[in-house]
Design a protein around this motif. Sequence first.
Motif, mmCIF file in Angstrom:
data_model
loop_
_atom_site.group_PDB
_atom_site.id
_atom_site.type_symbol
_atom_site.label_atom_id
_atom_site.label_comp_id
_atom_site.label_asym_id
_atom_site.label_seq_id
_atom_site.Cartn_x
_atom_site.Cartn_y
_atom_site.Cartn_z
ATOM 1 N N SER A 141 0.852 -1.191 0.000
ATOM 2 C CA SER A 141 0.000 0.000 0.000
ATOM 3 C C SER A 141 0.887 1.240 0.000
ATOM 4 C CB SER A 141 -0.930 0.013 1.211
ATOM 5 O OG SER A 141 -0.206 -0.056 2.421
ATOM 6 N N PHE A 142 0.462 2.239 -0.763
ATOM 7 C CA PHE A 142 1.201 3.484 -0.889
ATOM 8 C C PHE A 142 0.293 4.638 -0.464
ATOM 9 C CE2 PHE A 142 3.003 0.553 -3.929
ATOM 10 C CZ PHE A 142 4.371 0.740 -3.810
ATOM 11 N N GLN A 143 0.870 5.550 0.300
ATOM 12 C CA GLN A 143 0.120 6.688 0.825
ATOM 13 C C GLN A 143 0.973 7.941 0.694
ATOM 14 O OE1 GLN A 143 -0.963 6.166 4.932
ATOM 15 N NE2 GLN A 143 -1.591 8.295 5.193
ATOM 16 N N GLU A 144 0.333 9.062 0.371
ATOM 17 C CA GLU A 144 1.080 10.305 0.182
ATOM 18 C C GLU A 144 1.698 10.818 1.477
ATOM 19 O OE1 GLU A 144 -0.436 13.424 -2.442
ATOM 20 O OE2 GLU A 144 -2.219 12.187 -2.689
ATOM 21 N N SER A 145 0.938 10.801 2.561
ATOM 22 C CA SER A 145 1.395 11.377 3.828
ATOM 23 C C SER A 145 1.644 10.264 4.839
ATOM 24 C CB SER A 145 0.352 12.365 4.369
ATOM 25 O OG SER A 145 -0.813 11.671 4.786
ATOM 26 N N ASP A 146 2.032 10.677 6.042
ATOM 27 C CA ASP A 146 2.218 9.725 7.130
ATOM 28 C C ASP A 146 1.038 9.736 8.100
ATOM 29 O OD1 ASP A 146 2.630 12.220 8.111
ATOM 30 O OD2 ASP A 146 4.628 11.853 8.928
ATOM 31 N N ARG A 147 -0.117 10.215 7.648
ATOM 32 C CA ARG A 147 -1.318 10.192 8.484
ATOM 33 C C ARG A 147 -1.713 8.748 8.763
ATOM 34 N NH1 ARG A 147 -6.414 13.594 8.279
ATOM 35 N NH2 ARG A 147 -5.277 14.838 6.747
ATOM 36 N N PRO A 148 -1.987 8.381 10.012
ATOM 37 C CA PRO A 148 -2.294 6.970 10.341
ATOM 38 C C PRO A 148 -3.734 6.601 9.970
ATOM 39 C CG PRO A 148 -2.364 8.289 12.329
ATOM 40 C CD PRO A 148 -1.937 9.232 11.237
ATOM 41 N N ILE A 149 -4.041 6.614 8.702
ATOM 42 C CA ILE A 149 -5.424 6.354 8.286
ATOM 43 C C ILE A 149 -5.790 4.878 8.403
ATOM 44 C CG2 ILE A 149 -5.458 8.351 6.760
ATOM 45 C CD1 ILE A 149 -4.952 6.551 4.416
ATOM 46 N N PHE A 150 -4.800 3.991 8.384
ATOM 47 C CA PHE A 150 -5.067 2.554 8.454
ATOM 48 C C PHE A 150 -4.833 1.995 9.854
ATOM 49 C CE2 PHE A 150 -3.696 2.838 3.836
ATOM 50 C CZ PHE A 150 -5.002 2.873 3.372
#
Length: 354
Positions: A141-150
């Motif tokens: 999984s790739f995410q733009e920011s380091d926000r803990p959305i998962f």
Amino acid sequence: MQKGTKQSAKEPGLPPGTLSFVGHRRAETVRIQVVDYDGETADTFQLEQVDDCSNLAGRRANGWIHVSGLHRVDIVERLGRCFQVPPLILEDILNTGHRPKADIWEKGVFVVAKFFAMEPEEETLQMEQVSFILGGNFLISFQESDRPIFKPVRKRLATPGSRLRRCGVDYLLYCLIDLVVDHYFVVVETVGDRIEDLEEALFHGEGEDLLDPIHRIRRQCLFLRKAVVPLRDAVGILRREEGPLGSREIQPYLKDLQDHVFQVLDTLENQREMGTALLDVYLSSMSNRMNEVMKVLTIIATIFIPITFIAGVYGMNFQYMPELKWPWAYPAVWLIMIVVAVLMLLFFRKKRWI
């Protein structure tokens, strides 16, 4: 104004599959977190060096590799080589302005989705792209920011005996996409509450400064719809029985996910229509208010027409005007003016113009 909607453009004329980051840097450093799990254990660790990813390929245990930050093209390229991901897919991952979609190739599944979050204080819509690559026993999984959305999925994965532990990475992919869709419900609920507040303010006559909030709500519904409509098609592709996610175990969950996407889309359609209706009501209220102002001004001007006529007649400096010599001429003229104004007001009231 929505944040995260404008992206830097890619240089035109590059060959297909050329890796180039398109977007805004949203993380200080790129972090790679790995979770190896099976029915009994779940080990979580940080991948310090991207060269160590070659050790992750070919493991027997299920693996979830999460990348936070996309501005390092070399890291994404290295991961793609380790897991034999086609360059065209890596190019789509680095293009953060890509529309949601699902592609199936001979070795796995590629999914792009948009994650939304509403900032309640600023009433702004935060958007970032998340991408997923599903292989035989791994999920990247790739995410733009380091926000803990998962974070909720990580907690479930750390719980012994959970369904995530027992099922494969295809169920993990479903859980991550389902979490993204669940955030859509939170956002559309917030938008719906805001629409109700605007509607109540309009009908209570507080419509002077509501044009900008109404326009913001309509734009937010538009951005959400642009993300949900292609996601609906992507989930439909994942539900194909001939695809990698076509097993009987995962199909009921994908059907439930598709129903959620349809529900979000229906809610967005209703909210968009309500936003358009709010704009019409706002414009109508402003028009009615202007009509009221013009009516008052017209009534005042109409009353002063005969009074101005009388004042104009007696303002003519003719020598032979008998009223000029009367001792009660001045109060008589004032009395006539007042009577004319009162009679006109009574006439307007009888006609229900005022």
